[in-house]
Scaffold this motif. Structure first.
Motif, PDB file in Angstrom:
ATOM      1  N   LEU A 230       1.816   8.161  56.304  1.00  0.00           N
ATOM      2  CA  LEU A 230       0.438   8.374  55.832  1.00  0.00           C
ATOM      3  C   LEU A 230      -0.058   9.787  56.067  1.00  0.00           C
ATOM      4  CD1 LEU A 230      -1.191   5.038  57.049  1.00  0.00           C
ATOM      5  CD2 LEU A 230      -0.469   5.626  54.744  1.00  0.00           C
ATOM      6  N   GLY A 231       0.668  10.540  56.891  1.00  0.00           N
ATOM      7  CA  GLY A 231       0.211  11.894  57.214  1.00  0.00           C
ATOM      8  C   GLY A 231       0.886  12.973  56.403  1.00  0.00           C
ATOM      9  N   SER A 232       1.896  12.618  55.636  1.00  0.00           N
ATOM     10  CA  SER A 232       2.627  13.606  54.836  1.00  0.00           C
ATOM     11  C   SER A 232       2.053  13.632  53.430  1.00  0.00           C
ATOM     12  CB  SER A 232       4.109  13.235  54.782  1.00  0.00           C
ATOM     13  OG  SER A 232       4.730  13.852  53.673  1.00  0.00           O
TER      14      SER A 232
ATOM     15  N   GLN B 207       1.400   3.872  60.584  1.00  0.00           N
ATOM     16  CA  GLN B 207       1.046   5.013  61.426  1.00  0.00           C
ATOM     17  C   GLN B 207       2.301   5.684  61.993  1.00  0.00           C
ATOM     18  OE1 GLN B 207      -1.583   3.984  64.617  1.00  0.00           O
ATOM     19  NE2 GLN B 207      -3.382   3.862  63.316  1.00  0.00           N
ATOM     20  N   GLY B 208       2.109   6.921  62.439  1.00  0.00           N
ATOM     21  CA  GLY B 208       3.235   7.655  63.022  1.00  0.00           C
ATOM     22  C   GLY B 208       3.915   6.899  64.144  1.00  0.00           C
ATOM     23  N   ASN B 209       3.120   6.274  64.987  1.00  0.00           N
ATOM     24  CA  ASN B 209       3.674   5.428  66.053  1.00  0.00           C
ATOM     25  C   ASN B 209       3.337   3.965  65.811  1.00  0.00           C
ATOM     26  OD1 ASN B 209       4.736   7.619  67.509  1.00  0.00           O
ATOM     27  ND2 ASN B 209       2.735   8.035  68.400  1.00  0.00           N
TER      28      ASN B 209
ATOM     29  N   ASN C  21       6.518  10.269  58.505  1.00  0.00           N
ATOM     30  CA  ASN C  21       5.051  10.389  58.593  1.00  0.00           C
ATOM     31  C   ASN C  21       4.454   9.814  57.311  1.00  0.00           C
ATOM     32  OD1 ASN C  21       2.509  11.078  59.410  1.00  0.00           O
ATOM     33  ND2 ASN C  21       2.808  13.289  59.272  1.00  0.00           N
TER      34      ASN C  21
ATOM     35  N   SER D 168      -2.597   0.332  57.265  1.00  0.00           N
ATOM     36  CA  SER D 168      -2.903   1.646  57.837  1.00  0.00           C
ATOM     37  C   SER D 168      -2.409   1.723  59.276  1.00  0.00           C
ATOM     38  CB  SER D 168      -4.387   1.965  57.727  1.00  0.00           C
ATOM     39  OG  SER D 168      -5.126   1.122  58.547  1.00  0.00           O
ATOM     40  N   PHE D 169      -2.401   0.585  59.976  1.00  0.00           N
ATOM     41  CA  PHE D 169      -1.792   0.557  61.311  1.00  0.00           C
ATOM     42  C   PHE D 169      -0.273   0.471  61.214  1.00  0.00           C
ATOM     43  CE2 PHE D 169      -5.135   0.635  64.304  1.00  0.00           C
ATOM     44  CZ  PHE D 169      -6.218   0.016  63.723  1.00  0.00           C
TER      45      PHE D 169
ATOM     46  N   THR E  90      -6.049   5.610  53.409  1.00  0.00           N
ATOM     47  CA  THR E  90      -5.865   7.054  53.590  1.00  0.00           C
ATOM     48  C   THR E  90      -7.147   7.878  53.532  1.00  0.00           C
ATOM     49  OG1 THR E  90      -5.591   7.413  51.220  1.00  0.00           O
ATOM     50  CG2 THR E  90      -3.572   6.982  52.507  1.00  0.00           C
TER      51      THR E  90
END
Lengths: 292, 454
Positions: free
Chosen positions: A147-149, A125-127, A145, A121-122, A234
């Motif tokens: 995990l965010g998409s 990440q996006g960054n 992205n 999950s780290f 997630t």
């Protein structure tokens, strides 16, 4: 005949205490689940509501997203089998350092899912680490992205599951390969068979029953043993796009206090798993008859 | 041989019958008679809150010991609950007929659901109106239903915003006079961005922020929380301007790039942790989190403000004061009267002062002596809690609405839907909930008919 019946009854009575414990542990929750699926436990007296919980569950689009995602996870199974087969076949060649490679391949499987989940999950990440490295080496267009998409989150989780789970298949197949008679391979070599031909005509048939067992195990895993991955990596998001049926049950029972709805989905999962078990048993009987 | 068989089948018979007593429990009475005051009794309290207010258990145990000195026959025992075990343990204990005398549940609807299920006893059966007036009025409303008060806050989680004073100064802004109007606030965030800092750090991966935004902004469009209850039952629509304004406000900030780019892939905590790095201008948080910032970053670096909003209702500029933990008396608790009396003891000024000093959190009672408050930021928060307390958005709607906001908020923040679509999706989820939960709709209508009047 009478004596035989009497003997059978006596035998069952001897195992009855243990059987009672097993029945209590497995059957009691199922019976209570069936009961809860017809009640509204959020109201005083837990009134009977007929099939309302079933209607709520089966008209909830999130439930269908969950089931669809479980079936999407099934796509991992051929990959798991192929990777496990290839790596076990390679390890079976006993190249230098094969025991070390076997340990490294199996290591992810013994790690805790929670630990793996937190790490990835780290990582995704996006960054996070992956995107930072990609940007540094000039591959910014690949720094997505993950995990965010809504489109990428589930495939990202699938990559993690594949990485973690395929080691078990490798070890399972390798153990079976160790019992295969070497003369079969010797005979094939004499006949001029190449590596791939030996794999296709000897290794795979010899592994048939183990492959079937592994597929069955993987099906059960993808249906009812992926909760930890989703919870940690997630939490069902983004926008419920990584919900699986176990996670849906958890949210309904412990976050929405809809015990009745969660009971319905739990029964549905139990029913599907039971069907798979029966199907697998029939296939396994045929394979055993054919190959053992 | 025959004797062995008889013994064996006798054992089998006992083993068969014994488990059935668990499957079919006897019809034991749900509640015992109230405990006799003279006989020795043990008051049991199960609670969560140590994670948010460290030192809470020690304070509770100290309070219990002090109570025992006044009531030698009463011993008080407290037990910490894991956050995921709060409701399962409560429901199991009530069903088994052996709950503690005080049990922590969340406030608002999540607690009232247990009242609707008949699992708790109203506190107002034991407390007078004078006793109840000690609860912050904004918090009272969330556990006030059908003319009765159902719970008492253990501690309060005022919900507001923290600013980094250094970042604001370097951006040419005055951190001691932060903006109260929305347009001024947007301009301030733009200045922070222009100065090279991150204006507002947000984490959406776990979804909670989807409910945080309206909880700190939408209520400022209303005159009272009855407006939200009306939207819940369908008398107003969540697409109406007084219910959807916050989507458009946040869209403005999103489109101007005033949030962190990785918002959708980090959790709420990870987003808030960015504030500690020292280059973030603004975050939302609860008071215990802000107290943590003060400790870690220094009181000269952290300021507090009420989150600005475009809304202009009577609640504009008010401070949400949800309970961090509410204490309820289970319906079949053994010592209800004694539990209610213990709560009154907890609410004395001396105990509330001790709670704040020992944990940094604000207790549920407004009898706190402001002189014991250490940080000027906390003094300001307390002033707002006394002068302009209000309720909390996400304590006043069903859990299904919250879940909907999590997922819609994530889509919205990922720019996959716009404000209008998000508000429409939210209303559709609300309509589905109304169809699936007709009994709960009736409960909300009672809430509308008999609202709490501060």
């Amino acid at each position: 005949m009478k004596n035989r019946i009497k003997e059978n009854i006596e035998g069952y009575l001897y195992i009855l205490p243990a059987l009672m414990v097993v029945i209590f542990i497995y059957a009691f929750p199922i019976i209570k689940n069936i009961q809860y699926s017809f009640l509204d436990l959020s109201q005083q007296g837990a009134p009977f509501v007929g099939f309302r919980n079933y209607r709520v569950a089966f008209t909830d689009k999130t439930f269908f997203i969950s089931i669809k995602n479980n079936f999407t996870l099934f796509l991992l199974i051929p990959l798991l089998v192929i990777f496990s087969l290839l790596f076990s076949a390679l390890l079976y060649e006993r190249l230098r350092g094969w025991k070390f490679y076997r340990t490294v391949i199996f290591l992810p499987y013994v790690l805790s899912i929670t630990v793996v989940g937190i790490f990835f999950s780290f990582f995704f990440q996006g960054n996070g680490v992956l995107n930072m490295v990609l940007r540094k080496i000039g591959l910014e267009f690949l720094a997505l992205n993950w995990l965010g998409s809504t489109k990428l989150a589930l495939p990202t989780v699938m990559i993690v599951i594949l990485w973690k789970e395929f080691g078990y298949g490798v070890v399972l197949f390798l153990a079976r390969l160790m019992t295969v008679q070497e003369v079969l391979y010797d005979a094939a070599e004499i006949d001029g068979a190449g590596w791939f031909q030996k794999l296709w005509y000897i290794t795979i048939p010899q592994l048939a029953t183990v492959i079937e067992f592994y597929i069955f195990l993987a099906l059960i895993t993808m249906l009812s043993w992926v909760f930890n991955y989703i919870y940690v990596i997630t939490f069902g998001g983004p926008a419920q796009r990584t919900y699986v049926s176990e996670f849906y049950i958890y949210i309904q029972a412990f976050r929405q206090n809809s015990i009745g709805v969660s009971a319905v989905v739990a029964l549905f999962l139990f029913f599907i798993t039971g069907l798979l078990a029966i199907f697998s048993y029939r296939i396994r009987r045929r394979l055993y008859a054919e190959y053992e | 041989m025959k004797r062995n068989r008889i013994v064996f089948f006798g054992v089998v018979f006992v083993l068969l019958v014994f488990p059935l007593t668990f499957v079919f429990p006897g019809s034991g009475k749900k509640g015992e008679a109230e405990g006799k005051a003279a006989a020795p009794i043990t008051l049991r309290i199960w609670f969560w809150g140590e994670d948010e207010a460290p030192g809470l258990k020690a304070w509770l145990d100290e309070t219990g010991s002090m109570y025992t000195e006044k009531h030698p026959n009463i011993t008080v025992e407290s037990e910490i609950l894991e956050i995921d075990a709060i409701y399962p343990r409560f429901l199991a204990a009530v069903a088994a007929g052996d709950p503690p005398d005080l049990h922590m549940l969340w406030g608002g609807v999540l607690g009232l659901e247990q009242c609707w299920a008949g699992n708790v006893t109203p506190i107002s059966d034991y407390w007078t109106e004078e006793d109840l007036s000690k609860i912050y009025s904004g918090t009272r409303g969330e556990c006030y239903w059908n003319g009765e008060q159902w719970a008492v806050p253990l501690y309060i989680d005022p919900w507001l915003a923290a600013i980094n004073k250094d970042v604001w100064r370097k951006s040419g802004l005055d951190p001691d006079n932060p903006p109260t109007e929305w347009d001024d606030f947007v301009r301030a965030l733009e200045k922070i961005k222009a100065a090279g800092f991150l204006p507002w750090a947000v984490g959406m991966k776990d979804g909670y922020y989807g409910a945080w935004f309206p909880s700190l902004m939408q209520y400022q469009y209303w005159d009272s929380f009855t407006e939200l209850h009306k939207a819940v039952v369908g008398e107003q629509k969540l697409t109406d301007p007084n219910h959807s304004g916050w989507w458009y406000a946040i869209q403005e900030l999103r489109d101007k790039g005033l949030f962190n780019s990785d918002a959708t892939s980090i959790t709420l905590s990870e987003g808030n942790d960015k504030f500690l790095v020292g280059n973030v201008g603004f975050v939302l948080g609860v008071q215990p989190l802000i107290a943590y910032y003060l400790k870690e970053m220094g009181t000269d670096k952290v300021g507090v403000m009420i989150a600005p909003s475009p809304g202009n209702g009577k609640l504009k500029g008010y401070l949400p004061v949800p309970a961090g933990a509410e204490l309820y008396i289970p319906i079949n608790a053994k010592y209800k009267k004694e539990a209610a009396d213990f709560l009154k003891f907890m609410y004395t000024r001396e105990r509330q002062n001790a709670l704040h000093v020992q944990t940094g959190a604000f207790g549920g009672s407004n009898t706190l002596d402001p002189d014991v408050i250490e940080y000027p930021q906390n003094k300001q928060i307390f002033e707002w809690m006394i002068e302009k307390p209000t309720g909390t958005y996400n304590f006043n709607y069903p859990g299904a609405f919250e879940e909907a906001l999590y997922s819609i908020g994530q889509l919205f923040m990922a720019d996959e839907v716009d404000a209008k679509e998000a508000a429409q999706m939210y209303e559709e989820e609300a309509a589905k909930w109304r169809k699936d939960n007709p009994e709960q709709v009736k409960n909300f209508k009672i809430w509308i008919d008999k609202p709490f009047q501060p």
